[in-house]
Design a protein around this motif. Structure first.
Motif, short mmCIF file in Angstrom:
data_model
loop_
_atom_site.label_atom_id
_atom_site.label_comp_id
_atom_site.label_asym_id
_atom_site.label_seq_id
_atom_site.Cartn_x
_atom_site.Cartn_y
_atom_site.Cartn_z
N PRO A 108 0.90 -1.09 0.26
CA PRO A 108 0.06 -0.15 -0.02
C PRO A 108 0.97 1.17 -0.08
O PRO A 108 0.39 2.27 -0.35
CB PRO A 108 -0.72 0.02 1.40
N LEU A 109 2.13 1.14 0.72
CA LEU A 109 2.97 2.42 0.61
C LEU A 109 3.32 2.61 -0.68
O LEU A 109 3.72 3.67 -1.29
CB LEU A 109 4.17 2.30 1.58
N ALA A 110 3.74 1.63 -1.63
CA ALA A 110 3.95 1.81 -2.80
C ALA A 110 2.97 2.59 -3.80
O ALA A 110 3.30 3.46 -4.61
CB ALA A 110 4.57 0.60 -3.64
N GLN A 111 1.81 1.97 -3.61
CA GLN A 111 0.69 2.29 -4.21
C GLN A 111 0.26 3.69 -3.86
O GLN A 111 0.17 4.79 -4.71
CB GLN A 111 -0.68 1.44 -3.79
N PHE A 112 0.53 4.15 -2.79
CA PHE A 112 0.06 5.66 -2.35
C PHE A 112 1.13 6.45 -2.92
O PHE A 112 0.50 7.51 -3.32
CB PHE A 112 0.14 5.57 -0.73
N ALA A 113 2.39 6.33 -2.77
CA ALA A 113 3.29 7.01 -3.48
C ALA A 113 3.29 7.21 -4.89
O ALA A 113 3.47 8.58 -5.23
CB ALA A 113 4.74 6.63 -3.10
N LYS A 125 6.38 9.53 -12.48
CA LYS A 125 5.26 8.85 -12.77
C LYS A 125 5.21 7.52 -12.86
O LYS A 125 4.66 6.61 -13.70
CB LYS A 125 4.56 9.50 -14.09
N LEU A 126 6.02 6.85 -11.86
CA LEU A 126 6.14 5.26 -12.06
C LEU A 126 4.60 4.90 -11.55
O LEU A 126 3.95 5.34 -10.85
CB LEU A 126 7.14 5.01 -10.59
N THR A 127 4.75 3.47 -11.88
CA THR A 127 3.49 2.81 -11.65
C THR A 127 3.66 2.19 -10.20
O THR A 127 4.73 2.25 -9.72
CB THR A 127 3.36 1.56 -12.51
N PRO A 128 2.66 1.82 -9.79
CA PRO A 128 2.67 1.31 -8.20
C PRO A 128 3.72 0.14 -8.30
O PRO A 128 4.56 0.10 -7.46
CB PRO A 128 1.49 0.77 -7.87
N ALA A 129 3.78 -0.60 -9.42
CA ALA A 129 4.65 -1.93 -9.41
C ALA A 129 6.21 -1.47 -9.42
O ALA A 129 6.93 -1.72 -8.72
CB ALA A 129 4.32 -2.72 -10.58
N GLN A 130 6.29 -0.21 -10.26
CA GLN A 130 7.70 0.23 -10.54
C GLN A 130 8.05 1.03 -9.12
O GLN A 130 9.22 0.62 -9.01
CB GLN A 130 7.65 1.27 -11.84
N MET A 131 7.14 1.36 -8.63
CA MET A 131 7.57 2.12 -7.12
C MET A 131 8.08 1.28 -6.24
O MET A 131 9.07 1.32 -5.59
CB MET A 131 6.39 3.16 -6.79
#
Lengths: 454, 454
Positions: free
Chosen positions: A11-16, A175-181
């Motif tokens: 969720p933290l990657a998703q959020f960021a 503009k990374l995707t959540p997976a990239q983040m």
């Protein structure tokens, strides 16, 4: 060619990855601008200091002679990585940059420099830059809280959690995707480093730590954008950050109130030019001196009732040999606060070894206090007991040191502090600093992030 | 301006700062050249791989478009830092670079790239470059031994001790004084990072780790030359490397036999293209197959009697999803060794998921062995028990896997291996690789280090 194991997005990657400036409540937006202007003062205060100059020379020797990103107050530009290296070093020199109490983490120094450098490169808007910086603050602070107090006993959390904060901010700009983040987090976390050992001999590592974190995170985000993968659970995996560098990590902290609790707005401004661990006691001493009309000469002994972290960080500094080290000396800080009402950069430089300072310094001791320790790091309570020369025993106390969210600085105070720091640094003319600070307040409206100094 | 507390110079800093090529015994000089040529093959094998290409693109985007240092096989040059970033990433991709058993440390990948980049910049001679690299090996290996097995359970020692190795090598080239070298160690050690967590999802971090170590060490050495200070006891200080990242550190290892014991010459060449932890068992399996004339189809089960480190690193890899991950799968490595007599890069690429490989892989298990574990990491004993399909139980054993100092490669084998790796990498023509390797053997006589590829 690369087969990837399917994993859940944290969720933290998703959020960021998905945070929008418009998602940030207005009060938090304004506070972010406060932190931004406050940070700028710290860069100007530190940019010409000897250790920062070394890192800047190195950066300029390794980067292109001209680039899209500003090396602030050096009349130079270079690649984003090299500009971030120099500016992050400068941000953390004067011990005046912001701090988040609960995580014992200094976000500005590791978030704004890499984000600014990349924003200047890609031509991001001011609002995009600010949104990215909020992502950096929210991530870095939560990682610091997650790693906990055991981590901070050995590691400089600003350096370690800093790689994640920088990756989040730069990753958001890219503009990374959540997976990239998530991959960026893995690559950032596996570069997390920074030991407190340097304090023992007053070495220069603090500036290297923020420089390292800023560039490691910047690299991690760029690599993720290019398909480079990182550990999927760098936080809680069996060979991840907590496994290697903490014994009291708390995974719930990583996602605590994401999107509703704004850790950015919990960040404190530094009022005294010293290690944050000294501030509560310094304010408490000033409180008791004011209340009882004490002069420095009336003081026979001061006992600071502190949390264990203060003893860990400040305890080794018995007899400070440098200005920098004196900012980690509880005795010196309290002596300057008692003598001048404010332990500022000018006071440290001119007075840290003055006989009156040393005499008072030697009267200060620290003692672990159960209440203060239990409240820390959520609250930084200041408690002192003063023995007066005429035999009284007086108690001083503050529940929120000046600069904390409940006792914060006004925009006028922030502007004044930034300009004081700029004057102290001596890198730019007063008028130039003033014009820049006025522009910086308008960041939200910038269509495109340009050089901060005209 | 900076007052410095007087501290003793650590013998390791003294040694690294003062080592002369003429101090190095002739056999060790020759072995250093062996390692140098062997390293070059690994760079050529890895330089075009996807994760390495990502790091190289990043390096070239952040450095100057032209510089004094070669980005090997990319027809490019840049600053020393950016060339070291790219070349160090390339060195550690193919899992064919050298390893020092006692420290479980891969010196070549973190020593040669930063040293080469700086030697090209300053115009050092070949002998100066080699002396600097011996300093890097001797320091890095001892730091790895010092940090111990507890460190390696979580941290990739090549990444962490690698910053010190790189700092020693670059520092020697820059002719740091012993005191400056000590500061460089402090600045390098406080950047030490690298977690094994990435293995769990077959992520790309390994190349980032060597790239990071090479550049962090390079930066540390340059900063020290410029007067930037570091922790004086980064190794054993109460908030230093061992305090933060080891529970079984052994300070005596840091200075063990300095100047008489040449750890450089203890370094092993890798024969199989896989994690070193798989090599002893692979060789033991081949030994028992040779002795008893077994074919792969005769094998019903293989039990590898291993040290704990092998279980820690290889244990998580149950069903490898990528070529890279398969190099950490004991079953896959033994299957390829059994089928082809050598688990090389070509065998991995073509056969790691072949039905015959998978079938054999599933018959392999690991078991902790007291003798092997006690001997490790000084000796990497290979011990397997094979159940045959006709009901026999056979034992295989090697006391030194191929490539170890007591079972080393000839110069012809090293040349052949380097050219095989170059062909595998596909970045340069065979004739170009051959000419370069022939030149590299003459390094000691070079008046000035030029580009390795003409």
């Amino acid at each position: 060619m690369k087969q990837e194991t399917a994993v859940a997005i944290h969720p933290l990657a998703q959020f960021a990855a998905q945070l929008q400036w418009s998602d940030v409540p207005e009060a938090v937006q304004r506070r972010t601008e406060d932190l931004w202007v406050d940070w700028f003062g710290s860069v100007l205060a530190g940019c010409k200091a000897r250790p920062v100059a070394s890192i800047t020379r190195f950066a300029l020797s390794q980067g292109p002679a001209q680039g899209p990103s500003e090396v602030i107050a050096h009349g130079a530009s270079s690649s984003p990585m090299m500009a971030a290296l120099a500016n992050a070093a400068a941000s953390h020199f004067a011990e005046q940059d912001d701090v988040h109490n609960g995580s014992v983490f200094h976000p500005a120094a590791v978030v704004f420099p890499p984000a600014l450098a990349v924003a200047q490169q890609i031509g991001a808007s001011g609002a995009e830059l600010m949104a990215a910086c909020v992502a950096g603050y929210e991530v870095g602070i939560r990682v610091g809280e997650f790693l906990g107090r055991s981590h901070y006993r050995i590691f400089h959390t600003t350096a370690t959690a800093g790689t994640l904060a920088a990756a989040a901010a730069v990753g958001r700009l890219l503009k990374l995707t959540p997976a990239q983040m998530q991959h960026a987090f893995g690559s950032a976390g596996t570069q997390s480093a920074g030991l407190w050992e340097f304090l023992r001999t007053a070495a220069d590592s603090k500036q290297l730590h923020t420089a390292h974190a800023a560039t490691a995170g910047l690299m991690a985000a760029h690599l993720a954008q290019d398909g480079f993968t990182g550990a999927q659970d760098i936080f809680t995996g069996p060979q991840g950050l907590a496994a290697g560098m903490s014994t009291d990590s708390n995974p719930a902290k990583l996602t605590d109130g994401l999107g509703t609790r704004w850790a950015t707005a919990e960040t404190s401004f530094k009022w005294h030019a010293s290690c944050r661990h000294t501030h509560p006691a310094a304010d408490a001493l000033q409180q008791v001196m004011r209340e009882h009309g004490l002069a420095p000469a009336d003081i026979a002994q001061v006992t600071c009732h502190v949390h264990q972290g203060a003893i860990d960080v400040l305890g080794p500094v018995v007899s400070p040999a440098t200005v920098h080290q004196s900012k980690f000396s509880m005795g010196t800080v309290l002596a300057l606060a008692a003598r001048f009402g404010h332990a500022g950069l000018t006071e440290f430089d001119a007075e840290y070894l003055a006989p009156d300072t040393v005499m008072l310094r030697e009267k200060v001791r620290m003692e672990l206090d159960a209440e203060v320790d239990a409240a820390y790091p959520q609250r930084w309570i200041g408690k002192v007991t003063v023995q007066t020369t005429d035999g009284r025993q007086l108690h001083g106390r503050v529940d929120e040191p000046k600069g904390d969210p409940g006792n914060t600085l006004s925009r006028d105070e922030i502007t004044a502090k930034a300009l004081r720091l700029a004057a102290y640094g001596g890198a730019v003319q007063a008028a130039q600093a003033e014009a820049a600070v006025q522009r910086l307040w308008q960041v939200q409206a910038w269509p495109r992030v340009e050089n901060l100094l005209a």
